[in-house]
Structure formats: structure tokens, C-alpha cells
Design an enzyme around this catalytic site. Sequence first.
Site, PDB file in Angstrom:
ATOM      1  CG  ASP A   7      -0.830  -0.229   3.071  1.00 17.98           C
ATOM      2  OD1 ASP A   7      -1.559  -0.700   2.171  1.00 17.98           O
ATOM      3  OD2 ASP A   7      -1.271   0.394   4.062  1.00 17.98           O
ATOM      4  CG  HIS A  35      -8.040  -0.749   7.007  1.00 18.25           C
ATOM      5  ND1 HIS A  35      -7.997  -0.550   5.654  1.00 18.25           N
ATOM      6  CD2 HIS A  35      -9.091  -1.568   7.252  1.00 18.25           C
ATOM      7  CE1 HIS A  35      -9.004  -1.202   5.080  1.00 18.25           C
ATOM      8  NE2 HIS A  35      -9.687  -1.834   6.023  1.00 18.25           N
TER       9      HIS A  35
END
Length: 622
Positions: free
Chosen positions: A42, A183
Amino acid sequence: MSSSLHRLRPVWAGAPADGIPVQLGLDEIGTPLSEVTFVVVDLETTGGTPAECGITEIGAVKVRGGQVLGELQTLVDPGGPVPPFIQVLTGITSSMLVGAPTIEEVLPSFLEFAHDCVLVAHNAPFDVGFLRAAAARTGHAWPGYRVVDTVRLARRVVTRDEAPNHKLGTLAALFGAAVTPNHRALDDARATVDVLHALLARLGPLGVTHLEDLATATDPVPQEVRRKRTLADGLPDAPGVYLFRGPKDEVLYVGTSTTSLRTRVRSYFTSSEKRGRIQEMVRIAERVDPVVCATPLEARVRELRLITEHSPRYNRRSRFPERMPWVRLTSEPYPRLSIVRDVRDEPGASYIGPFGSQSSAQLALEALQESFPVRQCTRRLPLVAPANASACALADMGRCGAPCIGQQGEPDYREVVERVRSAMLGDPAPVVAVHAERIDTLVAQQRYEEAATVRDRLGAFLRGAARAQRVMPVARCEEVVAARRTDDGGWEIVLVRHGRLAATARVDRMTDPHPTITTLRSTAEHVPAPIAPASAAHPEETDLVLDWLERPGVRIVDVVGTWALPVRTALGDVEPAAALAAHAAAVLGRAAPGVPVEQDEPRVAAPPVPEVARHAAMPRTA
């Protein structure tokens, strides 16, 4: 290597051969997902465009078989400030990145961490796109990873009733992930690991059990079809023929692959297969039997023979060569043209064909009758006409010499017959000339539909004549041995007897092919001589053999018999448009109707096979 085509028997991986179980290799069954090493990655970035934005954080988790093997996490200096809305979204501020390593320093570590692994990401095009762009900017070669996108997998197995969308946070909550996405790169990667495992668990019952299955796991394929993917497990990665069998062991479908049986059969269980009848066949199929072949030509020939033998209901290829019609010039005192189903041993009879349909044969027959004043009555005429005989209307129209009433004697009629025979077996120019004149007349009168009919008639004749003239030399040839270089420097060897593939083999570049050829000639199938122009094989098989023999690079090693063609044949005029154009160019000023066109006498020439040679066509060593 196959020494004799007729001696081969179906053998498939995974089944006992002579009572000895076969151990399958990983390359034969694929890689189970439990043995695949995934790197779930990610990224956090300064924006959405790789060309304009930079990476601020990389998080990656390496897993295999449900176990975490390692993690990688680092902040990255993007080379510029972090936009305010990105700071709010990720919590990563510009001050946090002061002193962080640049992507030039971080990327080699990531590439080493992910070496020989499968990359996984949620919305993979975004993350992989940034990594590829970074590799290009820093001069690193992109390894070409296999990539799995958990968004696409989720769309396949998670319905709207379960989740309103396929965002990472939504899926993590649905599957009870141990980490909540926030996030930040590493936490999001950890959450994606749990989502990936949950998705793979749902895909398992649908037949997605190996790494190779993931490539098509997101295809819109019905579940009952996807579950059949296991039918391809254990199939060899080699050219050959495959047979789909039904519940009663009946053959449903026969197909061929010139490269990999396993890859070809797998394609039937993906969205690339659009044919409704084939999808229906896959739903019925219970197993797939492969037949490994030495060469691609053998695979195509075996497919054709198996279709002819089993008549599978899901194959649409021609299965009945005995039903393919021929146009025959009969052998009798006053020969005529007729349509027959087979070629017989009749001295003096001539044939063209075979044709794909009765209607095509009828058009070809009409083309000859239109071009020559040959009788069209069907009864057998004696040499001496009876006193009470009467002529048909064609005699009154000047389109028949009326031998039935003695108006035309046997010598005069024989001249007409020899002109018909010459057009059938040699130069078709007289037929082309007649039809060219007729088309010109009809076009001038704006009778275009009738002109199209005349064109179709000419085309049917040319194709039938060309097929017979092409096949006849090889059908009469007792044996043809040919070879072609393979891409790896070896030899693909083919032995043909009377137009039938009798044996084939393949040798590597380090092997002298001549001993193999000797073995083939002594063990190949015995093929009785047919009645030419029919070959000893299915017409489509002989077409396949001739196509191979005429390929560039094929060398003729030896020919037993004579393989020759006249210079002027129908082979160069298969299409009517080309024939008419050639005729217009040859006959300057276009002769008036009834004026004969000069023809060259037929001459014997070498067959149209490239690199023709005898005995010394191949070197003794590779």
C-alpha cells in the site's frame, strides 16, 4: 518423438500407464495458492498522478500460506510539500518527511523484498502505477510482477447485499480484519492481507485454487463453468488433441492445440469463450482426455480423424467425407457430366472436387455445360443411334451436337469431350473465357444479379478443379518424406503416403535426422493406393498435409513416385475475380464471342513446393 502415427494411443497425465501411477509436476498442475508468496503493498502519495506526484510512504507485508513472513514500512521524501488535504487524510505532514529517504534509496529495498513474489494491492493499478513510474525515473528495470487486485476480486464474490461498496474499510469491516484501515501504508497493507485471505476462501469453491486461476478469477463466468476448471489440471504443456467426454463417457467435443494442451483447455473456463454451444458442452463435460502429439501437423490431423471417428455433437467441422460430391466426366461411348459421391476405378473417367456441398458441385457442372456443347441427357447412348431416336431442345438451340440421333459422330464428340477433360484436369482458360464474355454482356445490360450467378458458377468450377489438380499428384505419390527446421534448430519430419499422414517425428538440433527418417519409413502406416484424384485420407487431411508441404522452409527429402503438375492449371485461378482479370489482361481487345482463345500446350513442371530437393535435402548433422 512419435515413430508411427497409427501406433500411438491416448495417454494422459495423472492416469496409470501400464499400471504405474504418474507423479505430476508443479509445471503440470500449476501453483497452489497456499504455496504462493504474496507481497501486499500500500502506498501513500501526494496526489493521484504518478507523473506529477510523489510517494510519501510505502507499507508492505509478505505472506505465504496464511503466515506473515515479513513487513516493510518507510516514509519517503517526495521531493516537495505535502498538500493540505493529503495531510488531513493521511496524517503525514511535510515536517514528518524531513530527513526521510528518497524513492531512489527506498525502491531497491522494496524490489528486493518483493523479489519472485506476487504483488497484491487494493486498487492495484494506482499503487503499481506509482511504483512503475518510480522505477522508470530511477533507472530500475521493472520486474514484471504478477499483480492481484483485491478490488476486482471483491467485485466477483461480494454482492451489494453484503456491502454497499468495495472500499478497503468496508471490506475490512465485513470480513472482521484485525487491523482497521486508517490511510497509513502499513496498517492498510495489513488490513488488505485479511481481505485477501477472505476473498480467496470464497473463490476456492468456485474453482480458483491455483495461482494460474487468479488471472481469470474476475471474469464473468458462470459458477458451474468455473468449477470445471479442475478438468484442465494435469494436462501436459505440449501440442496435441483433447477430447471432452460426457457423463456416459461419450465424446462431446474434439479440439487441438499446437502449443499447450493445458493452456488451451483452461481457456474454455474463462470469459474469452463466447460460444453458447461450447459453454453448454463445458457444463455437461465430466473429464478431458489429452493425446500428446509429436508435431503440430499431427495434432491437426488427429483432431480431424477423431472428429470423423466419433462425430461429436458439439463439433461443426465436416465429418462425412463420403458425402462430399464430385463432378465426373463419365466413361462411355458418348460421355456426359454427372455428380457422384465417390471416385471409382473407371478407365477414361475424369473427376474434379470434392466439393463442400451439392449446390457447389451443381454450379461447377453447369459451368462446364455452359462452356462446351456436351450432352446433358442422362441415359447411356449406344455407338449407333436407333432409328426412332429424337433429340432434345438443346440440339435445336445449337448447344449439343445430338449424338443421340446420329447427328454427331463418335470422333467429333470425342473432340468435345477431350476439351472438357482438358479444362477439368489442366487449363481452365476456355471456361474462364466463356464466362467472362457472358458477364460482360449481362453487365452491359445491367442484369447484375444474373452476372453474379455466372460469377458464382465460374468460382465453383475453379475451386473444384484446383482442388483435384492439387491433390492428384500427391495422391498418386507412393511416399513423400519432408522436413522443416523448428525454432529451436531441430527438425520436424513428416512422411506422407498417397496424401495421408503416415508418420511424423521431431528431433532436436543435436540429433542426426536420417536414422529417424529410416525408422519412420519402416514403421509408418501402410497406406493402399487410392483411386486418383481422391487421396487415401479425408480431403481436409490432405489439404492440411499439402499446406504444410508448401510452407516456406520445407525441404523434400525423398519422393517415391512422380510428383508433377502441368504449367497451365486452375491452381492460379482459384478465385473468379482474379481469373477474369487475368483473362482480360491476356486477351487484348477481348475476342468476340465464339472466337477461340489460343492455349499453350501443358508442360510438366516441378510441384509448387519450396526448396525441393532429393536425398541430400538435409545435412547429416544438425
